[in-house]
Design an enzyme around this catalytic site. Sequence first.
Site, short mmCIF file in Angstrom:
data_model
loop_
_atom_site.label_atom_id
_atom_site.label_comp_id
_atom_site.label_asym_id
_atom_site.label_seq_id
_atom_site.Cartn_x
_atom_site.Cartn_y
_atom_site.Cartn_z
N ASP A 83 0.82 -1.20 0.00
CA ASP A 83 0.00 0.00 0.00
C ASP A 83 0.86 1.26 0.00
OD1 ASP A 83 -2.21 1.92 0.74
OD2 ASP A 83 -3.26 0.02 0.95
N ARG A 116 -16.08 9.20 0.72
CA ARG A 116 -15.43 7.90 0.87
C ARG A 116 -15.95 7.19 2.11
NH1 ARG A 116 -8.94 6.55 0.62
NH2 ARG A 116 -8.95 4.92 2.20
N HIS A 129 -0.91 11.35 -1.15
CA HIS A 129 -0.55 10.35 -2.15
C HIS A 129 0.14 11.02 -3.33
CE1 HIS A 129 -4.15 7.73 -0.64
NE2 HIS A 129 -3.18 7.82 0.24
N ASP A 137 -4.08 14.45 2.78
CA ASP A 137 -4.26 14.41 1.33
C ASP A 137 -3.85 15.73 0.68
OD1 ASP A 137 -5.33 11.83 1.55
OD2 ASP A 137 -7.33 12.62 1.97
N ASP A 185 -1.49 -0.13 -4.67
CA ASP A 185 -2.77 0.50 -5.01
C ASP A 185 -2.63 1.95 -5.42
OD1 ASP A 185 -1.93 1.13 -2.44
OD2 ASP A 185 -3.96 1.19 -1.60
N HIS A 186 -1.52 2.59 -5.04
CA HIS A 186 -1.24 3.98 -5.38
C HIS A 186 0.13 4.32 -4.81
CE1 HIS A 186 -1.92 5.16 -1.19
NE2 HIS A 186 -3.03 4.44 -1.22
N LYS A 200 -5.84 -1.70 7.13
CA LYS A 200 -6.14 -1.99 5.73
C LYS A 200 -6.94 -3.28 5.54
CE LYS A 200 -3.90 1.57 3.99
NZ LYS A 200 -4.47 2.61 3.10
N HIS A 237 1.85 8.88 5.30
CA HIS A 237 0.98 10.02 5.64
C HIS A 237 1.49 10.82 6.83
CE1 HIS A 237 -2.22 9.64 2.80
NE2 HIS A 237 -2.56 8.42 3.16
N SER A 254 -6.58 4.38 -1.68
CA SER A 254 -6.72 2.96 -1.37
C SER A 254 -8.10 2.42 -1.72
CB SER A 254 -6.43 2.71 0.11
OG SER A 254 -5.09 3.05 0.41
N ASP A 298 1.76 3.50 3.00
CA ASP A 298 0.69 4.50 3.02
C ASP A 298 0.51 5.12 4.41
OD1 ASP A 298 -1.40 5.95 1.72
OD2 ASP A 298 -2.84 4.69 2.75
#
Length: 548
Positions: A23, A279, A493, A166, A463-464, A354, A426, A74, A422
């Site tokens: 991730d 989301r 991200h 973000d 996933d990113h 996750k 962050h 994600s 991930d």
Amino acid sequence: MVDALKKMGKISRKGPVVLVIMDGVGFGKYKEGDAVAAALTGHLNKLYKANPWTKLKAHGLAVGLPSDDDMGNSEVGHNAMGCGRVFSQGAKLVNNSIETGAMFEGTTWNKLVANVKTKASTLHFIGLLSDGNVHSHIDNLKAMIVQAKKDGVAKVRIHALLDGRDVGEVSALEYFDPFEAFLASLNDASFDARIASGGGRMVITMDRYNANWNMVRKGWETHVLGEGRMFEGAHQAIETLRKESKAIDQDLPPFVIAKDGKPVGTIEDGDSVILFNFRGDRALEITKAFEAQELAEFDRKRHPKVEYAGMMEYDGDLHVPSQFLVTPPAIDKTIAEYLCASKVRQFSISETQKFGHVTYFFNGNKSGKFDDKLEEYVEIPSDIVPFEERPWMKCAEIADRVIKEVESGKWDFIKLNFPNGDMVGHTGNFQAVVCSMEGLDLQIGRIHKAVMEAGGVMVITADHGNADDMFEHGKDGSVQYKENGDPKSKTSHSLNPVPCIICDSNYQGEYESELKTGLGISSIAATCMNLLDFEAPAEYDPSIITMR
């Protein structure tokens, strides 16, 4: 229901196909700030040299977002991998609903507006105040407030969560100050809109997967009850709490806006409440706090009777919330459902942070299993500590269990998510992210050894991006620096591509050794089906491998 997949009769392996999702791990655009490249990843380096690999698109249009300026996340990443196609996702659906006016013509919007007009009560908005476009977008909120005034709503209160995850880590005032000016331009004798409360998204309200209900309790006390430290305005609150706590935006303590010593926007009986995040993962718990008649997770102290709605339906199986403004994508025909129809035994695992990504999101936003007899889900409880303090997270425990399951011979398909890139990414802590990548690499080496010894196939992807882009860069590509000379941390991200490595223990030339290029992560599903010796459904995006 779907039909069983057709066998190709070309690939036969003793061991399972193991899908490893790293991730937040991509290929960095810049050398400076690429924690993936900076880490000592000896195992991954060897796998790149010894096996076929390619780069996959994991953002923007490739995962159903409005444009290629939108970073992947994600949710949409696991949706795409799990269903093998690209669906228009939350951000795009909400934009379309607002632009066409469909949202404001809908039953839910009009019901909530009518409620506050009839009762002369308040319309509340709760959500993330930024343009990150992963959980929310400030423009959506502004459009709804403008429409509320047009529709005759007299009083609006906003419970604004700080992002810094973000978007830039200390960018909150870039959103809050213009937003307060926007509200001031709307306010008049018949309309009163203002921010009522706030706090960092990783401190209050936005918990997920039942990892830390204390966050939701704090959010409830802040937004609903108006309990907490009081300030005259959001600007004052943010500046003061930053100085005192030294925290970045996502970790800022909660605050309540007050006038004459009283909160300006508690949530009361008869009010309407909209959670404007689109989301689902970080919306479910606060939604439960509003909708559940009885709540065991914390003492609400007071449970106001309100008309509550989410921006979208956050769980399509459980139909949560009961009211929502925009219908989410109807994702069907996922790889898990096809494999169950084909009697393929499947094992899914991650830690709490996750777990829902390799189950709920991977299965097209559906809770539960397709077949209890063929599937097993395992959740390793996450530590409730700042991720930069435990950057290895639970990757060793996940690897321990995966290796055990590989050696058992019980499963045909195993999928797992390592959250490190991930969740630690962050935090903006470069050293911690490098450490997380090195810890992750050790576990990938262990799993690879087990899969090869079992005669299986290991597919490594992501996933990113995130850990690959940890510094802010200017338009010319130069690193941006703080006043103290340190690079400005980037906590969001990236727009970078992600890897796909195929490690096959017994490759016999059944497919071309050179993998396809230019594809998105939605092609992972067809690829895994092929490696399991199945033809992928015609509507799936093409496999990364070319069968001979």
